[in-house]
Design a protein around this motif. Structure first.
Motif, short mmCIF file in Angstrom:
data_model
loop_
_atom_site.label_atom_id
_atom_site.label_comp_id
_atom_site.label_asym_id
_atom_site.label_seq_id
_atom_site.Cartn_x
_atom_site.Cartn_y
_atom_site.Cartn_z
N THR A 40 0.92 -1.26 0.09
CA THR A 40 -0.07 -0.25 -0.22
C THR A 40 0.62 1.27 -0.09
OG1 THR A 40 -0.25 0.56 2.05
CG2 THR A 40 -1.88 -1.36 1.53
N PRO A 41 0.38 2.44 -0.41
CA PRO A 41 1.13 3.57 -0.33
C PRO A 41 1.33 3.46 1.38
CG PRO A 41 -0.74 4.08 -1.25
CD PRO A 41 -1.22 2.88 -0.95
N PHE A 42 1.04 3.24 2.15
CA PHE A 42 1.22 3.80 2.83
C PHE A 42 1.61 2.84 4.08
CE2 PHE A 42 -2.82 4.68 2.83
CZ PHE A 42 -2.49 6.68 2.91
N GLY A 43 3.30 1.30 3.51
CA GLY A 43 3.57 -0.08 3.64
C GLY A 43 2.58 -1.01 3.81
N THR A 44 3.50 -1.97 4.32
CA THR A 44 3.68 -3.21 2.97
C THR A 44 2.21 -4.51 4.20
OG1 THR A 44 5.15 -4.29 4.34
CG2 THR A 44 5.22 -4.13 1.34
N VAL A 45 0.75 -5.11 4.33
CA VAL A 45 0.82 -5.94 5.39
C VAL A 45 1.90 -7.01 5.89
CG1 VAL A 45 -1.80 -5.44 4.23
CG2 VAL A 45 0.05 -7.75 3.84
N ALA A 46 1.77 -7.75 7.18
CA ALA A 46 2.88 -8.44 6.30
C ALA A 46 2.47 -9.86 7.01
CB ALA A 46 1.82 -8.97 8.60
N ALA A 47 1.92 -9.91 6.58
CA ALA A 47 1.70 -11.83 5.74
C ALA A 47 0.38 -11.87 4.26
CB ALA A 47 1.61 -12.42 6.60
N ILE A 48 0.48 -12.58 3.43
CA ILE A 48 -0.82 -12.89 2.60
C ILE A 48 -0.85 -14.02 3.65
CG2 ILE A 48 -0.38 -11.26 0.67
CD1 ILE A 48 0.25 -13.68 -0.66
N CYS A 49 -2.41 -14.71 3.84
CA CYS A 49 -2.89 -16.23 3.64
C CYS A 49 -3.62 -16.88 3.12
CB CYS A 49 -3.70 -15.78 5.20
SG CYS A 49 -3.38 -17.71 6.06
N ILE A 50 -3.45 -17.74 2.57
CA ILE A 50 -4.06 -18.07 1.14
C ILE A 50 -4.03 -19.33 1.52
CG2 ILE A 50 -3.35 -16.39 -0.83
CD1 ILE A 50 -0.84 -17.68 -1.10
N TRP A 51 -5.43 -20.22 0.00
CA TRP A 51 -4.92 -21.44 0.40
C TRP A 51 -3.70 -22.05 0.01
CZ3 TRP A 51 -9.02 -23.71 2.31
CH2 TRP A 51 -10.14 -23.49 1.35
N PRO A 52 -3.27 -23.89 -0.39
CA PRO A 52 -2.24 -24.29 0.09
C PRO A 52 -1.47 -24.30 -1.72
CG PRO A 52 -3.34 -25.14 1.43
CD PRO A 52 -3.82 -24.34 1.59
N ARG A 53 -2.34 -23.56 -2.43
CA ARG A 53 -2.71 -24.70 -3.63
C ARG A 53 -1.42 -22.91 -4.83
NH1 ARG A 53 -7.95 -24.63 -2.59
NH2 ARG A 53 -9.18 -23.32 -4.27
N VAL A 86 -2.01 -34.55 7.04
CA VAL A 86 -1.87 -32.87 7.04
C VAL A 86 0.09 -32.67 7.17
CG1 VAL A 86 -2.23 -31.09 8.83
CG2 VAL A 86 -3.74 -32.65 8.39
N VAL A 87 0.26 -33.21 8.03
CA VAL A 87 2.32 -33.58 7.39
C VAL A 87 2.72 -33.61 6.35
CG1 VAL A 87 4.16 -34.59 8.07
CG2 VAL A 87 2.59 -34.41 9.99
N ALA A 88 2.25 -33.88 5.43
CA ALA A 88 2.17 -33.81 4.16
C ALA A 88 2.01 -32.37 3.59
CB ALA A 88 1.56 -34.80 3.35
N GLU A 89 0.56 -32.56 4.02
CA GLU A 89 0.41 -30.99 3.46
C GLU A 89 1.36 -29.57 3.45
OE1 GLU A 89 -4.12 -28.75 3.11
OE2 GLU A 89 -3.68 -30.15 5.03
N THR A 90 2.15 -30.05 4.36
CA THR A 90 2.43 -28.69 5.42
C THR A 90 3.84 -28.58 5.05
OG1 THR A 90 1.36 -29.10 7.84
CG2 THR A 90 4.21 -28.40 7.53
N ARG A 91 3.63 -29.92 4.18
CA ARG A 91 5.61 -29.80 4.14
C ARG A 91 5.53 -29.36 2.49
NH1 ARG A 91 7.23 -36.41 5.91
NH2 ARG A 91 8.55 -35.43 8.17
N GLN A 92 4.50 -29.80 1.70
CA GLN A 92 4.56 -29.55 0.62
C GLN A 92 4.23 -27.68 0.66
OE1 GLN A 92 4.47 -31.58 -2.57
NE2 GLN A 92 4.65 -29.53 -3.37
N ALA A 93 3.91 -27.18 1.43
CA ALA A 93 3.41 -25.76 1.05
C ALA A 93 4.48 -25.30 2.04
CB ALA A 93 2.82 -25.63 2.29
N ILE A 94 5.38 -25.06 2.22
CA ILE A 94 6.62 -25.65 2.65
C ILE A 94 7.47 -25.27 1.65
CG2 ILE A 94 8.45 -25.46 3.84
CD1 ILE A 94 7.33 -26.22 6.94
N ALA A 95 7.75 -26.25 1.22
CA ALA A 95 8.35 -26.71 -0.80
C ALA A 95 8.02 -25.86 -1.74
CB ALA A 95 8.23 -27.83 -1.29
#
Length: 257
Positions: A40-53, A86-95
């Motif tokens: 934004t013109p006033f700075g950035t947000v901390a993060a975006i939160c989105i679906w793993p895909r 859930v662990v597999a989903e997590t590992r893929q998201a991190i990759a």
């Protein structure tokens, strides 16, 4: 809230915002829009939160070392997948490039009395979150309802290694509330551990944000809330933040996370 105070709160909220799109119609074009809105013109947000895909796409847009983090959700929203999945989903998201994992605890099993399910899930997913990836445990407090259950879930998630406690998925009938936040913040204080807090769902205005920041300050001290310790999970909040910072009339809050 007077004008100066509103602007200070808006600036703070912007720096703590996990700008979120977990809508069922989210697509690649929506991720591109989210990427643009995050700066934004006033700075950035901390993060975006989105679906793993969409994590790999977001990583391509943001690049390495960008100040905006990529958060994604696992075991979401029902919280009832097997631990191995859930662990597999997590590992893929991190990759794919995720910096932060927002995990729904198995809250239905917990309500039925299975405390071990929470410990097992959080412990396993935390082990998959190789540093510097952080883990936020979503308690779904609107479904837990009972203050004693909210406190116990908070204690279990902290003991199992979660880096943040998050109130809600944003998909329940009741999402973030100040009473639930008070319980969770007290659990963090009494744990003595460096655990953060994230109210999510229903935080739509700068006034809303100010109430949560004031509560955090009253329990954990002035200055405690930083991007390392506090986030807002929201989509609608950004519009009001920008209106306040730009001295424009606030538009009506839209339905959203």
């Amino acid at each position: 809230m007077h004008e100066r105070g509103a602007k200070e709160t808006a600036r703070k909220a912007l720096s703590l915002l996990d700008l979120t799109d977990l809508g069922e119609t989210c697509d690649a074009a929506a991720i591109e829009r989210l990427y643009e809105e995050a700066r934004t013109p006033f700075g950035t947000v901390a993060a975006i939160c989105i679906w793993p895909r969409f994590v790999a796409q977001a990583r391509g847009l943001l690049g390495k070392g960008h100040s905006v983090k990529i958060a994604t959700v696992v075991n979401f929203p029902a919280g009832d997948l097997p631990v191995a999945d859930v662990v597999a989903e997590t590992r893929q998201a991190i990759a794919d490039g995720a910096d932060e994992i927002d995990l729904v605890i198995p809250y239905r099993a917990f309500i039925r009395g299975d405390e071990a399910a929470v410990t097992e899930m959080v412990t396993a997913v935390k082990a998959a979150c190789t540093p510097p990836v952080i883990l936020k445990a979503i308690l779904e407090t609107g479904e837990l309802k009972d203050p004693a259950l909210i406190r116990e879930a908070s204690d279990l998630a902290i003991a199992a290694g979660s880096d943040f406690l998050k109130t809600s998925t944003g998909k329940a009938v009741v999402n973030a509330t100040l009473p639930a936040a008070r319980i969770m913040l007290a659990a963090i204080r009494e744990s003595g551990r460096p655990v953060g807090f994230k109210p999510a769902g229903g935080v739509r205005t700068v006034v809303d944000a100010g109430e949560y920041l004031a509560l955090a300050a009253s329990i954990l001290g002035e200055g405690w809330a930083t991007p390392r310790t506090f986030r807002f999970g929201a989509s609608a909040l950004l519009g009001d933040v920008l209106s306040v910072l730009a001295d424009q009339p606030a538009s009506p809050a839209t339905a959203g996370y």
